[in-house]
Design a protein around this motif. Sequence first.
Motif, mmCIF file in Angstrom:
data_model
loop_
_atom_site.group_PDB
_atom_site.id
_atom_site.type_symbol
_atom_site.label_atom_id
_atom_site.label_comp_id
_atom_site.label_asym_id
_atom_site.label_seq_id
_atom_site.Cartn_x
_atom_site.Cartn_y
_atom_site.Cartn_z
ATOM 1 N N LEU A 194 -4.586 -7.283 2.954
ATOM 2 C CA LEU A 194 -3.485 -7.999 3.429
ATOM 3 C C LEU A 194 -2.117 -8.139 2.962
ATOM 4 O O LEU A 194 -1.030 -7.714 3.374
ATOM 5 N N SER A 195 -2.750 -9.228 1.573
ATOM 6 C CA SER A 195 -1.448 -9.332 1.060
ATOM 7 C C SER A 195 0.116 -8.402 0.722
ATOM 8 O O SER A 195 1.107 -7.965 1.061
ATOM 9 N N LEU A 196 -0.374 -6.573 0.169
ATOM 10 C CA LEU A 196 -0.450 -6.238 -0.353
ATOM 11 C C LEU A 196 0.444 -5.686 0.475
ATOM 12 O O LEU A 196 1.867 -4.712 0.569
ATOM 13 N N ALA A 197 -0.289 -5.385 1.809
ATOM 14 C CA ALA A 197 0.520 -4.403 3.151
ATOM 15 C C ALA A 197 1.540 -5.752 3.351
ATOM 16 O O ALA A 197 2.699 -5.262 3.376
ATOM 17 N N LEU A 198 1.716 -7.013 3.159
ATOM 18 C CA LEU A 198 2.634 -8.136 4.188
ATOM 19 C C LEU A 198 4.549 -7.857 2.574
ATOM 20 O O LEU A 198 4.986 -7.294 2.870
ATOM 21 N N ARG A 199 3.531 -7.706 1.439
ATOM 22 C CA ARG A 199 4.764 -7.380 0.751
ATOM 23 C C ARG A 199 5.026 -5.737 0.605
ATOM 24 O O ARG A 199 6.498 -6.530 0.791
ATOM 25 N N ALA A 200 3.815 -4.822 1.085
ATOM 26 C CA ALA A 200 4.813 -3.514 1.011
ATOM 27 C C ALA A 200 5.710 -3.529 2.551
ATOM 28 O O ALA A 200 6.756 -2.968 1.958
ATOM 29 N N ARG A 201 5.946 -4.387 3.077
ATOM 30 C CA ARG A 201 6.704 -4.696 4.891
ATOM 31 C C ARG A 201 7.972 -5.693 4.264
ATOM 32 O O ARG A 201 8.028 -6.027 5.498
ATOM 33 N N CYS A 202 7.906 -6.145 3.676
ATOM 34 C CA CYS A 202 9.265 -6.890 3.438
ATOM 35 C C CYS A 202 8.357 -7.836 3.930
ATOM 36 O O CYS A 202 9.824 -8.796 4.119
ATOM 37 N N PHE A 203 7.443 -9.127 3.346
ATOM 38 C CA PHE A 203 7.459 -9.787 4.112
ATOM 39 C C PHE A 203 8.778 -11.021 3.734
ATOM 40 O O PHE A 203 9.005 -11.508 2.390
ATOM 41 N N SER A 204 9.424 -11.558 4.737
ATOM 42 C CA SER A 204 11.062 -12.091 3.961
ATOM 43 C C SER A 204 10.861 -14.022 4.917
ATOM 44 O O SER A 204 9.868 -13.553 6.014
ATOM 45 N N TRP A 205 11.345 -15.040 4.187
ATOM 46 C CA TRP A 205 11.799 -15.747 4.877
ATOM 47 C C TRP A 205 12.326 -16.168 6.070
ATOM 48 O O TRP A 205 12.269 -17.042 6.607
#
Lengths: 234, 193, 242
Positions: A194-205
Amino acid sequence: MLTYEPGETVVHDLDPRSKLAVQIGFAATALAHTAPRALLGLSVVTAVVLALARVPVVRTLYAYRFALVILALGPLVAAATLGPPWIDLEAGLATALASYRVLLILLVSAAYVRTTPVRESRAAIQRTVPGKPGQLLGIGVALVFRFLPVVQSDLRTIRDASAARLGTERSARERATTIGLLGLSRTFDRADRLSLALRARCFSWNPTLPALAFARRDAPTLGVAVALLLTAFL
Amino acid sequence: MATEQGDVDLVDGDVVHAFARAALLATLLGAVAPIAIPIPFSPAPITLQVLFVFLAGLLLGPLWGTVSILLYLAAGAIGLPVFAGMAGGLGVLVGDSAGYLWSYPLAAGLIGLLVHRGTDLRDPAEVSTPLVVVALVTATVLIYGMGVGYMAWLLELELWEAITVGALPFIPGEVLKIAAAVAIVESGRIDTV
Amino acid sequence: MLEFRSVSFGFDDVGVLEDVSLSIPDGEFVVLAGANGSGKTTLLRHCNGLLSPDEGTVLVDGTSVEDDVIGARTSVGMVFQHPRDQFVAATVGDDVAFGPANLGLGREEIDRRVAEALGAVNLRGREDERIDRLSGGEQSRVAIAGALAMEPTHLVLDEPFTGLDEPARRSVVGRLEALAADGTGILLATHDLRDVLGLADRVIAMADGRVVVDDRPDRALEELDGLPVRVPRARADLEERC
């Protein structure tokens, strides 16, 4: 089980933040009062809330059965005394009244659960809790909602597999260890993907926040919330 | 490449990793709510939630262990069926078991601090077993202290009455969970963040 | 344009890279073949900065990924194995909206992108459905829509067919074919080459972290013989199509 159900009641249409405010106001005043007259007033408020939200009372009481056991047991334990006269009615009554207000608090919060979808709660969290904590809390709650059925099915698989290997005859400690170890390693594997997918989808603040807006009908609701909160100080 | 999104503030990769684990451990904590294992000589079957509170502190450390439990409480507060008996709702967080629930994030944080001595995580399998046991016992005392204390206040019970209802039946189960948590971290099969 | 210039990468649990140089123009459909541990996944994760090279540079449209991670992650959409573990929201629409919302786009623009991305994977109008009630193939397509909502020029997929049954697999392949026809560049890592080979402009094969074959599909297939690359039924499939 008590969960959100789509519906047309006025409570469904309210902003989740007004509903949260009412719950907080109600809980505050209920925790401050155990006098029979106050409880009568709180019972009326509860009845109105349940009726407006069309909460099925019996099913809700069943959902809170674990709490109800303690709330019923409390007065009995309080009334019992070691030595004559064996029963202290006054102590039992005090606990019974205290328990009753807890029941009312649970019923009022059931109205929120029943009428508010998780996405609205998430929006309320992200718009109310400021900055990074709000973002983590909002997305985190959405993730718990998303993964709950996935993790539940993992746990079923683990328990079935360990039962198939005569797991039910093993000691309770071994069973707890097995469920803990396997449950955790599967869950962490999922989290790492999940953390890879979150990063690939630009999880931002600083994302665009989910839409949520107070309407005119929220004004009286917020008024009720404030009034309830103030009665806590009476 | 698109550059108009220059003000997007990405969450750092390490933070995303720790956060994803915290969120899914919170989910696991909710998913074990309905599992009850009967144990001999006790009227109360054990539930595994406290085991995962222990593991949150041991494996995620003081910061993310605490975050994980707070996510669990938030998820329950908005109505997800993650509390005992698959109940949810804000009311549970002020109800009879609220003292236990609010002690969980503190307990996970306390275990994390005692075992990791800070936010840089150590491999808990390398930490001496007595230290781990001391941390878990301290956390258990905290959980029951807050749980019983709040119940006594809320329901206007004498302290010993609250202990009879809210602590004594569960002690054998707690010993067992501490043993299970120690066995899990010492297996070395789960790495920290 | 996706470019690898002498990229080496030391360690990852999914494989290493040794001096990889490649360039993939926009609109090209590339199949990346190779056994587990050959470095396919490691290569893919360099395309959007999930991994950073020890040596060499990865460029997206001429800009180094490290200099503009956000640009790389919007230009290169990525879909991983195990779609179940890639969703961040319980419903289809909320999940697909996650990427665009992170970019800070306006509500209307987000809604437009969600509708368009779902249309591209044949799931238009299914915004409010719960993801865990969808079939495996539908879940894969929602994961693809989540990447498409970033409006990428390249779509990178890592073993997207794992765990899919035959009809589901075909539905995903059909969508990839349509996306390629619309000009989206596709980089598809798989060890199962049947029926995707016919769609490919180019086949790249990896072994032990190196590119060992890089050619047109018909010629690549001959070169794959004798290499540690599994190509189940690929030849028969290609002959059937040609």
